[in-house]
Write an enzyme that holds these catalytic residues in place. Structure first.
Site, short mmCIF file in Angstrom:
data_model
loop_
_atom_site.label_atom_id
_atom_site.label_comp_id
_atom_site.label_asym_id
_atom_site.label_seq_id
_atom_site.Cartn_x
_atom_site.Cartn_y
_atom_site.Cartn_z
N LYS A 295 0.85 -1.20 0.00
CA LYS A 295 0.00 0.00 0.00
C LYS A 295 0.89 1.24 0.00
O LYS A 295 1.90 1.30 0.70
CB LYS A 295 -0.90 -0.01 1.24
CG LYS A 295 -2.00 1.05 1.22
CD LYS A 295 -2.93 0.90 2.44
CE LYS A 295 -4.00 1.97 2.48
NZ LYS A 295 -4.86 1.84 3.68
N SER B 160 -9.83 2.27 2.75
CA SER B 160 -8.92 2.97 1.88
C SER B 160 -7.99 2.07 1.07
O SER B 160 -7.51 2.46 0.02
CB SER B 160 -8.07 3.93 2.71
OG SER B 160 -7.23 3.20 3.59
N SER C 11 -9.92 -0.27 6.89
CA SER C 11 -9.34 -0.14 5.55
C SER C 11 -8.65 -1.37 5.00
O SER C 11 -8.28 -1.40 3.83
CB SER C 11 -8.36 1.04 5.51
OG SER C 11 -9.07 2.25 5.59
#
Ligand SMILES: [Mg+2]
Ligand SMILES: [Zn+2]
Lengths: 503, 497, 99
Positions: free
Chosen positions: B80, B155, B179
């Site tokens: 990420k 997210s 997330s």
């Protein structure tokens, strides 16, 4: 831009001053508060930085154990409580020298709180003792340093742009805040100075900081307000920032008292503001108005866990505290048999510790005082250094004094030895050997020099023979000149008097 | 050799270790897959082809030299874009970090490299992890591999989508309010938020420091456990990192034994707001567990309904401070510096230009909640609610070993649906937020497809702090039972891309 | 009455150093009003005697030894800087004062 000032006597006639002092001290830890970067002063820009103290995205703080311990030592030396449990908080404000745009500090949970420090002040009316109440001592981090380019003389105002060096960012600071200091009257400026001096001595005695005001490792903010009478409500205060010498602390307080008194006497209103101290002119000028409180949006620092010092830890630190400087000084004064005035001279010269250590290294008190207050004080003054910053050790000074005591050198030669040591030519013995400075103690050689002096000054010799012993001084001088000072003057005098039948 | 991109991480590691295939081949297969599908999925913000291949070569060389390989050596992974990786762009989905290449590795990144995991690149995310759909990425949204017109969650939608689209067998996500888990739920994959303090946050660009936690994304529970074990453990660089042994997550995933386990069904995490098909699949999964011999208990966590409100005070408050550093002075974007403007103006213009709407909204909200006069009523109260929620968890775990709920109240919604309705967007995290507020670990795994839309439904397991292994025990057991029932992993029902 | 006004949003944006446009101010003021109305719910439950939780774990006293560790080179430190001069970060002229 000079403000109107009221004459000092009139100020203290009409007003009662209240002081508040905030001192920031940079700790002498090897590494920074929250990262492993070095704290060494004066390194090239941005060479002592890492992701954490640069505030790079993703970086996190890790708290320096020695900084925490130093904070507690400082608090204990100032007779404070140590919190059972406290946290760091974030003080949020934007400023380019603050890499994260928040300062990691302590807010409503300082590690140390509620203490006091006694300060003795010599006044014409005798020694006054003032007990300065300490509000808190808390931990925080220093900011980076900006320099300003363009405009007038490197000042921030009118500059075209600024350059930031973050070497200093994250150096551990302890902020020590007094409660309002009342009852100082006309001695307010002297009390302020005496407090900062006493604090500096304590910090130095604890060994937690090098407390060099000129390098900014001890910085002082001075709050001053005036009120009509001792039992009246506090007046509006000004906060003069970065007053960075002891003398300036005293001057800044006096100046602010005179300035505020002039404002008040003419029916004006003191503005709550920060003010800037100008060392060169001895003036303060207005800075930011503090009439509107800043909103720092403090909240507990989530990246650091709470600190909960155990009672054992605190007790251990308390037990290890050095003797308070004021008591220590008193003990030394008695042991050394000095008058108040003589002791004051030692303290003012910053020579207390050097003399103490020189005596510990074997020198007599008189000998140690002679060198530290005489030749070494002179050289330090010349070089703009504190005496203990001279490149000579207490052991060296003790050795010089021993050489004099043994009659191997005299005072004049000793000064040359000291000069040699300061010039980096080695130990006192090295300098004596290298320069051939030993006094002429060879009786035969000295006898020849004495005979020559008598022969060359028969008229004076006659006077001595005739009983005018004082005249022998001129002959001694001649011998000393002949031997380029390397003779023991007392011995020369003895020889001359013997040869001239006056022994 | 079957299609390398269809294999699990465990299988790939074994194949590399045995020499059946090479790390370079495995890596190249995934780079090819990315090349083929990522234009449509947009899981990646940056693909580090050269770095990945050279890391893979190093693995193959190590193997050739007879070195012992780890449990995930040679396995590709998508990182990420909120974790730093030295020299590789790290944007956090924001314009304000355009062009920034961090000079240091996050601890998670370092541990991955040390384990011989091959990092393929950086995945898309909502800007600074603020969002539940990746639509708040400054670089455009990611798409759900099940239906490209739908959100992949957020997210960490990029990480979940990369795993679901077979672009990587593993990914790292970060979970501040769901997330990792919510994207896993809506993409039919597995995602785990470890116990707070279980995985180092050093190098994780902070959204809300007291909530953030990095964790694994995978297609199987065992793969997630293997990754969890690689990244977890004490780190002196993170003061909130727990100095405790990593829970035996891999063993738990292998045992997959739920006999004698007591399971709590959280009353407050059902009913209003939960899509019918989500509830249905959840109930079926619970029924399956009961058949397997677990005891289920209804438990009440009376303060959970206040979690969302507390979360949207704690998070913006911490974020408003964490994101203050993005001012255009030291790195990233600088906007409006024409030589005449002041530093104050340039900072404000940079932040105006560099941040998207959701980030600005939350910064303003956090600034409000912390400002004097409001602190006690908002931030202070929210912190008290955290205590109450932690007490709810503690009381529940006196009765049961784990808690169960749906992960997200709905399946994947259409891109654009909730973009300008912040409150509706926030409701996606209603079931995942309590674990963040209290620091508990949570796992999401696929529970089936909702009958009404044919989209994946996630089931959430929550455990006490540092009992992350329970998540894997239950998760792996349920996964195995569902595999028996379906004959394949749910993800294999996703349409071909 | 709204819980937050446009003027307050403007003030907060100044505190947060974001140069919001007029449109953003209008838009955010309405949205924040709704959000604040929703989050105000925390006031309903949190009683006097409930201690606030700042950290979700019971850690205290986490310290680091006072040791110097290698950091970044100046080149690394300045590598992301928008402007550099004399090995320092160059920033526009500073108007405000340090607190
Ligand atoms: Mg301070
Ligand atoms: Zn550093």
């Amino acid at each position: 831009m000079t403000a109107d000032l009221l004459a000092y006597d009139d100020v203290v006639e009409a007003f009662d001053p209240v002081l508040g002092l905030e001192v920031h001290v940079e700790l002498g830890t090897a590494s920074k508060m929250f990262c492993g970067c070095s704290t060494t002063f004066g390194a090239p820009p941005n060479t002592q930085v890492c992701p954490t103290c640069l505030g790079l995205p993703g970086s996190l703080p890790a708290l320096n154990a020695v900084a925490v311990e130093s904070a507690m030592k400082i608090g204990l030396a100032l007779n404070t409580q140590v919190a059972d449990w406290c946290r760091f908080a974030r003080k949020n404000y934007f400023y380019p020298d603050m890499p994260k745009n928040f300062q990691t500090s302590q807010y409503d949970e300082p590690i140390c709180f509620d203490g006091w420090l006694d300060v003795d002040l010599e006044t014409p009316e005798g020694v006054q003792r003032h007990r300065i109440a300490i509000e808190r001592a808390h931990m925080e981090e220093d900011t980076g340093k900006s320099s300003h380019v363009g405009g007038a003389t490197g000042r921030i105002h009118g500059a075209d742009y600024s350059l930031v060096d973050y070497n200093r960012a994250g150096i551990p600071l302890i902020e020590i805040v007094t409660k309002p200091i009342e009852g100082t009257g006309r001695y307010a400026p002297e009390v302020a100075r005496a407090y900062v001096t006493a604090l500096r001595d304590i910090l130095r005695g604890l060994g937690v900081s090098d407390v060099k005001m000129e390098q900014g490792s001890l910085r002082c903010d001075v709050n001053v307000s005036l009120r009509a009478s001792r039992d009246g409500a506090y007046g509006t205060r000004s906060e003069t920032k970065n007053v960075n010498s002891l003398r300036s602390v005293e001057r800044a307080v006096r100046y602010e008292m005179q300035r505020q008194a002039a404002v008040l006497s003419s029916g004006g209103r003191v503005v709550q503001e920060t003010r800037h101290w100008h060392e060169d002119t001895g003036l303060t000028t207005p800075g930011r108005s503090k009439e509107q409180a800043e909103d720092y949006r403090y909240f507990p620092e989530p990246d650091l866990v709470p600190i909960a010092p155990s009672r054992e830890w605190v007790d251990k630190l308390r037990a290890e505290l050095p003797e308070p400087p004021r008591l220590h000084r008193k003990r030394l004064q008695e042991a050394w048999g000095l008058s108040d005035l003589e002791m004051a001279a030692v303290v003012n010269a910053g020579a207390l510790t050097p003399i103490e250590q020189t005596v510990a290294a074997g020198a007599s008190v008189a000998g140690a005082r002679k060198w530290w207050l005489g030749e070494l004080a002179r050289v330090a003054n010349e070089r703009g250094l504190a005496v203990d910053e001279l490149p000579i050790s207490v052991a060296d000074v003790a050795r010089v004094e021993a050489l004099v005591g043994d009659g191997r050198i005299n005072d004049k030669l000793a000064r040359q030895v000291i000069e040699g040591v300061l010039a980096g030519q080695g130990s006192p013995d090295d300098v004596v050997a290298a320069r051939g400075l030993e006094v002429v103690s060879d009786d035969a050689a000295l006898g020849a020099a004495v005979d020559a002096a008598i022969a060359a000054n028969e008229d004076i010799a006659d006077k001595v023979r005739g009983g005018k012993v004082a005249a022998a001084g001129a002959l001694v001088g001649a011998v000393m000149k002949e031997t380029r000072g390397q003779a023991d003057a007392a011995k020369v005098r003895e020889l001359i008097l013997a040869k001239l039948g006056q022994a | 050799m079957s299609d390398l991109t269809r294999m699990t991480a465990a299988e790939l590691a074994a194949a590399v270790a045995s020499g059946e295939t090479s790390a370079v081949e495995v890596t190249q297969a995934h780079l090819d897959r990315i090349e083929a599908v990522d234009e449509r999925v947009h899981a990646f913000l940056h693909v580090d082809t050269d770095g990945a291949l050279s890391a893979a070569k190093a693995v193959d060389a190590a193997r050739a030299a007879g070195e012992q390989l780890g449990s995930l050596t040679g396995v590709p992974l998508a990182l990420k874009d909120v974790l730093t990786m030295e020299g590789i762009p790290t944007t956090c989905g924001s314009r304000v970090l355009d062009g920034w290449r961090p000079p240091y590795d996050a601890t998670v990144t370092r541990r991955l490299r040390d384990a011989g995991v091959v990092i393929l690149g950086k995945t898309n995310m909502d800007e600074f992890a603020m969002g539940s759909s990746t639509e708040h990425s400054a670089y455009g949204p990611s798409h759900n591999p099940w239906d490209l017109t739908r959100i992949p969650g957020g997210s960490g939608g990029g990480s979940a989508a990369a795993v679901a689209a077979y672009e990587a067998p593993l990914a790292i996500g970060t979970d501040t309010g769901g997330s990792i888990r919510q994207p896993a739920a809506v993409t039919g994959t597995v995602g785990v938020k470890p116990t707070y303090g279980g995985v180092s946050r050093y190098g994780l660009v902070a959204l809300a420091s007291s909530l953030d936690q990095a964790g694994p994304c995978a297609r199987t529970v065992l793969d997630a456990a293997l990754l969890h074990a690689v990244i977890a453990g004490h780190d002196p660089l993170d003061s909130t990192s727990l100095d405790a042994p990593v829970p035996p997550v891999v063993e738990a995933a292998r045992q997959a034994d739920v006999r004698g386990m007591r399971i709590g069904l959280v009353k407050e995490l059902s009913g209003e707001g939960y899509q019918a098909g989500v509830e249905q699949r959840f109930r079926e999964a619970v029924g399956l567990l009961e058949e397997m011999g677990v005891e289920t208990v209804d438990v009440s966590c009376p303060h959970f309904p206040y979690a969302l409100a507390a979360y949207y005070l704690v998070l913006p408050s911490e974020a408003s401070s964490n994101l203050a550093k993005f001012d255009g002075m030291r790195y990233g974007l600088r906007s409006g510096d024409d030589g005449s403007r002041s530093v104050e103006e340039v900072m404000a213009l940079t932040r105006e230009a560099g941040f998207g709407a959701e980030v600005k909204r939350r910064i303003i909200l956090g600034t409000y909640a912390l400002s004097s006069g409001y602190y006690d009523a908002y931030y202070g109260q929210a912190q008290k609610v955290r205590t109450l929620i932690a007490r709810d968890f503690a009381a529940a775990f006196e009765q049961v070993d784990v808690l169960l709920s749906p992960t997200a109240p709905t399946t994947a919604f259409l891109l654009g649906d909730k973009l300008d309705d912040p409150l509706a967007m926030y409701l996606n995290d209603i079931a995942t937020i309590p674990a963040n507020l209290a620091g508990n670990p949570g796992l999401s795994l696929p529970a089936g497809l909702a009958p009404e839309d044919g989209l994946p439904v996630g089931l959430q397991v929550m455990a006490p702090a540092l009992a992350d292994d329970r998540l894997y025990r239950l998760g792996a057991a349920l996964e195995a039972a569902l595999l028996d029932r379906w004959g394949h992993l749910l993800i294999e029902e996703a349409p071909a891309l | 009455m709204p819980s937050i006004t446009r003027a307050e949003v403007e003030h907060l944006a100044r505190l947060a150093r974001i140069d919001l446009t007029d449109d953003e101010l209008d838009h955010f003021a309405g949205q924040l009003d709704v959000i604040i109305g929703a989050v105000a719910k925390v006031a309903e439950v949190a009683a006097e005697d409930v201690p606030p939780m700042s950290h979700p774990e019971p850690l205290t006293n986490v310290f680091r030894a006072d040791e110097v560790r290698p950091g970044l080179t100046p080149e690394q430190a300045l590598s992301g800087a928008p402007a550099v001069e004399d090995q320092k970060f160059r920033v526009p002229r500073i108007l405000g004062e340090e607190p």
